[in-house]
Design a protein around this motif. Structure first.
Motif, PDB file in Angstrom:
ATOM      1  N   ARG A 166       0.839  -1.201   0.000  1.00 43.24           N
ATOM      2  CA  ARG A 166       0.000   0.000   0.000  1.00 43.24           C
ATOM      3  C   ARG A 166       0.878   1.256   0.000  1.00 43.24           C
ATOM      4  NH1 ARG A 166      -3.731  -0.803   4.369  1.00 43.24           N
ATOM      5  NH2 ARG A 166      -4.813  -2.133   2.848  1.00 43.24           N
ATOM      6  N   GLY A 167       0.566   2.168  -0.887  1.00 46.54           N
ATOM      7  CA  GLY A 167       1.314   3.417  -0.988  1.00 46.54           C
ATOM      8  C   GLY A 167       2.488   3.360  -1.939  1.00 46.54           C
ATOM      9  N   MET A 168       2.808   2.174  -2.460  1.00 50.44           N
ATOM     10  CA  MET A 168       3.929   2.059  -3.400  1.00 50.44           C
ATOM     11  C   MET A 168       3.473   2.450  -4.798  1.00 50.44           C
ATOM     12  SD  MET A 168       5.847  -1.522  -2.426  1.00 50.44           S
ATOM     13  CE  MET A 168       6.542  -1.826  -0.797  1.00 50.44           C
ATOM     14  N   ASN A 169       4.369   3.062  -5.559  1.00 49.39           N
ATOM     15  CA  ASN A 169       4.075   3.328  -6.964  1.00 49.39           C
ATOM     16  C   ASN A 169       4.366   2.064  -7.771  1.00 49.39           C
ATOM     17  OD1 ASN A 169       6.886   3.243  -7.638  1.00 49.39           O
ATOM     18  ND2 ASN A 169       7.093   5.386  -7.029  1.00 49.39           N
ATOM     19  N   PRO A 170       3.981   2.015  -9.069  1.00 45.12           N
ATOM     20  CA  PRO A 170       4.177   0.789  -9.854  1.00 45.12           C
ATOM     21  C   PRO A 170       5.619   0.297  -9.893  1.00 45.12           C
ATOM     22  CG  PRO A 170       2.665   2.249 -10.982  1.00 45.12           C
ATOM     23  CD  PRO A 170       3.205   3.020  -9.807  1.00 45.12           C
ATOM     24  N   ARG A 171       6.570   1.202 -10.020  1.00 40.55           N
ATOM     25  CA  ARG A 171       7.954   0.756 -10.085  1.00 40.55           C
ATOM     26  C   ARG A 171       8.392   0.127  -8.762  1.00 40.55           C
ATOM     27  NH1 ARG A 171      13.299   3.402 -12.812  1.00 40.55           N
ATOM     28  NH2 ARG A 171      14.822   2.079 -11.763  1.00 40.55           N
ATOM     29  N   GLN A 172       7.953   0.689  -7.653  1.00 47.22           N
ATOM     30  CA  GLN A 172       8.303   0.117  -6.353  1.00 47.22           C
ATOM     31  C   GLN A 172       7.668  -1.256  -6.165  1.00 47.22           C
ATOM     32  OE1 GLN A 172       6.872   3.432  -4.016  1.00 47.22           O
ATOM     33  NE2 GLN A 172       8.954   4.207  -3.630  1.00 47.22           N
ATOM     34  N   ARG A 173       6.425  -1.403  -6.644  1.00 43.56           N
ATOM     35  CA  ARG A 173       5.770  -2.709  -6.556  1.00 43.56           C
ATOM     36  C   ARG A 173       6.501  -3.725  -7.443  1.00 43.56           C
ATOM     37  NH1 ARG A 173       0.992   0.261  -7.372  1.00 43.56           N
ATOM     38  NH2 ARG A 173       0.606  -0.798  -9.377  1.00 43.56           N
ATOM     39  N   TRP A 174       6.925  -3.271  -8.616  1.00 42.65           N
ATOM     40  CA  TRP A 174       7.691  -4.156  -9.506  1.00 42.65           C
ATOM     41  C   TRP A 174       8.973  -4.625  -8.832  1.00 42.65           C
ATOM     42  CZ3 TRP A 174      12.501  -2.360 -11.486  1.00 42.65           C
ATOM     43  CH2 TRP A 174      13.153  -3.265 -12.333  1.00 42.65           C
ATOM     44  N   ALA A 175       9.695  -3.687  -8.217  1.00 45.27           N
ATOM     45  CA  ALA A 175      10.958  -4.038  -7.562  1.00 45.27           C
ATOM     46  C   ALA A 175      10.736  -5.010  -6.410  1.00 45.27           C
ATOM     47  CB  ALA A 175      11.657  -2.777  -7.071  1.00 45.27           C
ATOM     48  N   THR A 176       9.647  -4.810  -5.663  1.00 44.22           N
ATOM     49  CA  THR A 176       9.353  -5.695  -4.534  1.00 44.22           C
ATOM     50  C   THR A 176       9.020  -7.098  -5.016  1.00 44.22           C
ATOM     51  OG1 THR A 176       8.542  -3.837  -3.214  1.00 44.22           O
ATOM     52  CG2 THR A 176       7.850  -6.046  -2.543  1.00 44.22           C
ATOM     53  N   ALA A 177       8.130  -7.207  -6.018  1.00 44.77           N
ATOM     54  CA  ALA A 177       7.764  -8.513  -6.564  1.00 44.77           C
ATOM     55  C   ALA A 177       8.970  -9.194  -7.194  1.00 44.77           C
ATOM     56  CB  ALA A 177       6.640  -8.352  -7.586  1.00 44.77           C
ATOM     57  N   HIS A 178       9.789  -8.417  -7.874  1.00 48.38           N
ATOM     58  CA  HIS A 178      10.995  -8.932  -8.516  1.00 48.38           C
ATOM     59  C   HIS A 178      11.950  -9.507  -7.479  1.00 48.38           C
ATOM     60  CE1 HIS A 178      14.788  -8.985 -10.672  1.00 48.38           C
ATOM     61  NE2 HIS A 178      14.226  -8.549 -11.793  1.00 48.38           N
ATOM     62  N   GLN A 179      12.186  -8.764  -6.411  1.00 45.81           N
ATOM     63  CA  GLN A 179      13.116  -9.206  -5.378  1.00 45.81           C
ATOM     64  C   GLN A 179      12.626 -10.473  -4.693  1.00 45.81           C
ATOM     65  OE1 GLN A 179      16.115  -8.223  -4.654  1.00 45.81           O
ATOM     66  NE2 GLN A 179      16.355  -9.604  -2.899  1.00 45.81           N
ATOM     67  N   ASP A 180      11.327 -10.558  -4.449  1.00 51.34           N
ATOM     68  CA  ASP A 180      10.779 -11.741  -3.784  1.00 51.34           C
ATOM     69  C   ASP A 180      10.913 -12.991  -4.652  1.00 51.34           C
ATOM     70  OD1 ASP A 180      10.095 -10.210  -1.612  1.00 51.34           O
ATOM     71  OD2 ASP A 180       7.981  -9.965  -2.201  1.00 51.34           O
ATOM     72  N   ALA A 181      10.706 -12.840  -5.957  1.00 57.17           N
ATOM     73  CA  ALA A 181      10.700 -14.007  -6.840  1.00 57.17           C
ATOM     74  C   ALA A 181      12.080 -14.347  -7.400  1.00 57.17           C
ATOM     75  CB  ALA A 181       9.723 -13.774  -7.994  1.00 57.17           C
ATOM     76  N   TYR A 182      12.920 -13.336  -7.611  1.00 56.71           N
ATOM     77  CA  TYR A 182      14.181 -13.541  -8.323  1.00 56.71           C
ATOM     78  C   TYR A 182      15.362 -12.939  -7.564  1.00 56.71           C
ATOM     79  CZ  TYR A 182      10.720 -14.210 -12.035  1.00 56.71           C
ATOM     80  OH  TYR A 182       9.648 -14.634 -12.775  1.00 56.71           O
ATOM     81  N   SER A 183      15.448 -13.258  -6.290  1.00 57.60           N
ATOM     82  CA  SER A 183      16.515 -12.690  -5.454  1.00 57.60           C
ATOM     83  C   SER A 183      17.896 -13.174  -5.878  1.00 57.60           C
ATOM     84  CB  SER A 183      16.272 -13.041  -3.984  1.00 57.60           C
ATOM     85  OG  SER A 183      16.238 -14.451  -3.812  1.00 57.60           O
ATOM     86  N   ASP A 184      17.969 -14.249  -6.639  1.00 60.27           N
ATOM     87  CA  ASP A 184      19.260 -14.797  -7.055  1.00 60.27           C
ATOM     88  C   ASP A 184      19.831 -14.091  -8.281  1.00 60.27           C
ATOM     89  OD1 ASP A 184      17.025 -16.013  -8.484  1.00 60.27           O
ATOM     90  OD2 ASP A 184      18.535 -17.234  -9.502  1.00 60.27           O
ATOM     91  N   ILE A 185      19.024 -13.277  -8.940  1.00 62.81           N
ATOM     92  CA  ILE A 185      19.490 -12.614 -10.161  1.00 62.81           C
ATOM     93  C   ILE A 185      20.207 -11.323  -9.782  1.00 62.81           C
ATOM     94  CG2 ILE A 185      18.741 -11.497 -12.305  1.00 62.81           C
ATOM     95  CD1 ILE A 185      16.620 -13.575 -12.560  1.00 62.81           C
ATOM     96  N   ARG A 186      21.511 -11.317  -9.923  1.00 66.27           N
ATOM     97  CA  ARG A 186      22.329 -10.190  -9.496  1.00 66.27           C
ATOM     98  C   ARG A 186      23.433  -9.916 -10.518  1.00 66.27           C
ATOM     99  NH1 ARG A 186      23.436 -12.428  -3.349  1.00 66.27           N
ATOM    100  NH2 ARG A 186      21.248 -12.485  -2.646  1.00 66.27           N
ATOM    101  N   SER A 187      24.088  -8.786 -10.348  1.00 69.14           N
ATOM    102  CA  SER A 187      25.239  -8.458 -11.195  1.00 69.14           C
ATOM    103  C   SER A 187      26.327  -9.512 -11.015  1.00 69.14           C
ATOM    104  CB  SER A 187      25.800  -7.083 -10.816  1.00 69.14           C
ATOM    105  OG  SER A 187      24.791  -6.097 -10.810  1.00 69.14           O
ATOM    106  N   VAL A 188      27.126  -9.705 -12.059  1.00 76.22           N
ATOM    107  CA  VAL A 188      28.244 -10.640 -11.971  1.00 76.22           C
ATOM    108  C   VAL A 188      29.543  -9.892 -12.261  1.00 76.22           C
ATOM    109  CG1 VAL A 188      26.847 -12.626 -12.597  1.00 76.22           C
ATOM    110  CG2 VAL A 188      28.043 -11.356 -14.381  1.00 76.22           C
ATOM    111  N   ARG A 189      30.608 -10.359 -11.668  1.00 78.63           N
ATOM    112  CA  ARG A 189      31.931  -9.783 -11.877  1.00 78.63           C
ATOM    113  C   ARG A 189      32.760 -10.747 -12.699  1.00 78.63           C
ATOM    114  NH1 ARG A 189      36.964 -10.277  -9.695  1.00 78.63           N
ATOM    115  NH2 ARG A 189      38.252  -8.395  -9.482  1.00 78.63           N
ATOM    116  N   ILE A 190      33.387 -10.240 -13.753  1.00 77.66           N
ATOM    117  CA  ILE A 190      34.221 -11.069 -14.625  1.00 77.66           C
ATOM    118  C   ILE A 190      35.605 -10.428 -14.701  1.00 77.66           C
ATOM    119  CG2 ILE A 190      34.526 -11.947 -16.976  1.00 77.66           C
ATOM    120  CD1 ILE A 190      31.515 -12.007 -17.268  1.00 77.66           C
ATOM    121  N   ASP A 191      36.608 -11.221 -14.535  1.00 75.25           N
ATOM    122  CA  ASP A 191      37.987 -10.710 -14.524  1.00 75.25           C
ATOM    123  C   ASP A 191      38.516 -10.534 -15.947  1.00 75.25           C
ATOM    124  OD1 ASP A 191      38.115 -10.604 -11.749  1.00 75.25           O
ATOM    125  OD2 ASP A 191      38.711 -12.713 -11.604  1.00 75.25           O
TER     126      ASP A 191
END
Length: 287
Positions: A166-191
């Motif tokens: 409640r009170g979140m804008n669409p982008r904030q709701r997207w980020a919350t749903a994204h984090q809950d479902a896909y917490s393993d998807i992160r930046s990667v470092r390559i040497d």
């Protein structure tokens, strides 16, 4: 007086020929199996109907929305086909009749194969959030420059009626749903330097059959489009590489967005996981 020595003439009447019984054989048995034919036609007709619905959308005979709208009805028909087949078997057993399996079994196998093909999509639809924009960097997603982000990208984000959002804008709701479902998807470092990483990303993308839209190794940017499923849906991808450790290494971010639809059924997340795994030379499990 009649001559007693006169011999009687032989009778010309003969018994009518008796026709030999016609053996029906396997094909005759099939002809007398209307229930089996019904199940077979439905069981093989449902996957054919799905191919027609998806293929017609892919080549532009009708809109993709119309093709997708037919899928629930096709699935319902497949489920009813299984119920019908079970009912026929139970009915035959109660009547002491032998079930003819060639046609019935063919219909059941066709139906089960079709439902098995759709099961991963159905599971993703139920368990994953209805979002279609997936990225490794929620705070600063890679931006499209050659491609255009869909105009309705932030429309219809789920959670507007959820008390936790409640009170979140669409982008904030997207980020919350994204984090809950896909917490393993992160930046990667390559040497490796940025230019080397982007060139490698380009080769990997070409190997996957993606259409390369733009590539700039010096700027650390690559944009491409992937085409998926029988519906031939388009999904746009941007890969961003930023220098780290004075240029000796790179931080890689990736974003994958479906052009149409509210729910991507986990396809964008799966693409990112697999691509970054290959790019970094490691193996990660995909959902």
């Amino acid at each position: 007086m009649t001559d007693q020595n006169q011999t009687s003439e032989p009778s010309t009447s003969e018994a009518p020929p008796v026709s030999a019984p016609v053996k029906s054989g396997r094909f005759g048995s099939l002809r007398r199996d209307p229930k089996g034919w019904l199940v077979a036609l439905l069981g093989l007709g449902t996957p054919l109907a799905y191919v027609i619905a998806a293929g017609g959308s892919a080549v532009g005979f009708w809109a993709w929305q119309e093709g997708l709208a037919a899928v629930p009805w096709i699935v319902l028909t497949a489920l009813l086909t299984l119920i019908l087949a079970i009912a026929f078997v139970v009915f035959n057993r109660r009547k002491g009749r032998k079930t003819r399996w060639p046609l019935l079994g063919l219909g059941v196998l066709g139906t089960l194969g079709f439902l098995g093909y759709l099961m991963p999509y159905a599971t993703a639809y139920v368990t994953l959030p209805a979002i279609h924009d997936i990225t490794t960097d929620l705070a600063d997603p890679p931006q499209f420059t050659a491609l255009t982000l869909r105009a309705d990208n932030w429309d219809d984000i789920p959670g507007a009626d959820d008390s936790d959002m409640r009170g979140m804008n669409p982008r904030q709701r997207w980020a919350t749903a994204h984090q809950d479902a896909y917490s393993d998807i992160r930046s990667v470092r390559i040497d490796q330097p940025v230019g080397v990483v982007i060139e490698k990303a380009k080769r990997l993308a070409e190997g996957r059959g993606w259409k390369i839209i733009s590539v700039d190794p010096a700027a650390g940017n690559l944009e491409a489009t992937d085409t998926v499923s029988l519906f031939r849906f388009k999904e746009d991808i941007v890969i961003r590489a930023r220098a780290a450790e004075n240029g000796a290494a790179s931080i890689i971010d990736m974003r994958s967005v479906s052009r149409v639809g509210a729910h991507d059924l986990g396809m964008n997340a799966k693409r990112i996981r697999q691509f970054l795994s290959d790019l970094s030379g490691t193996t990660t499990a995909s959902q």
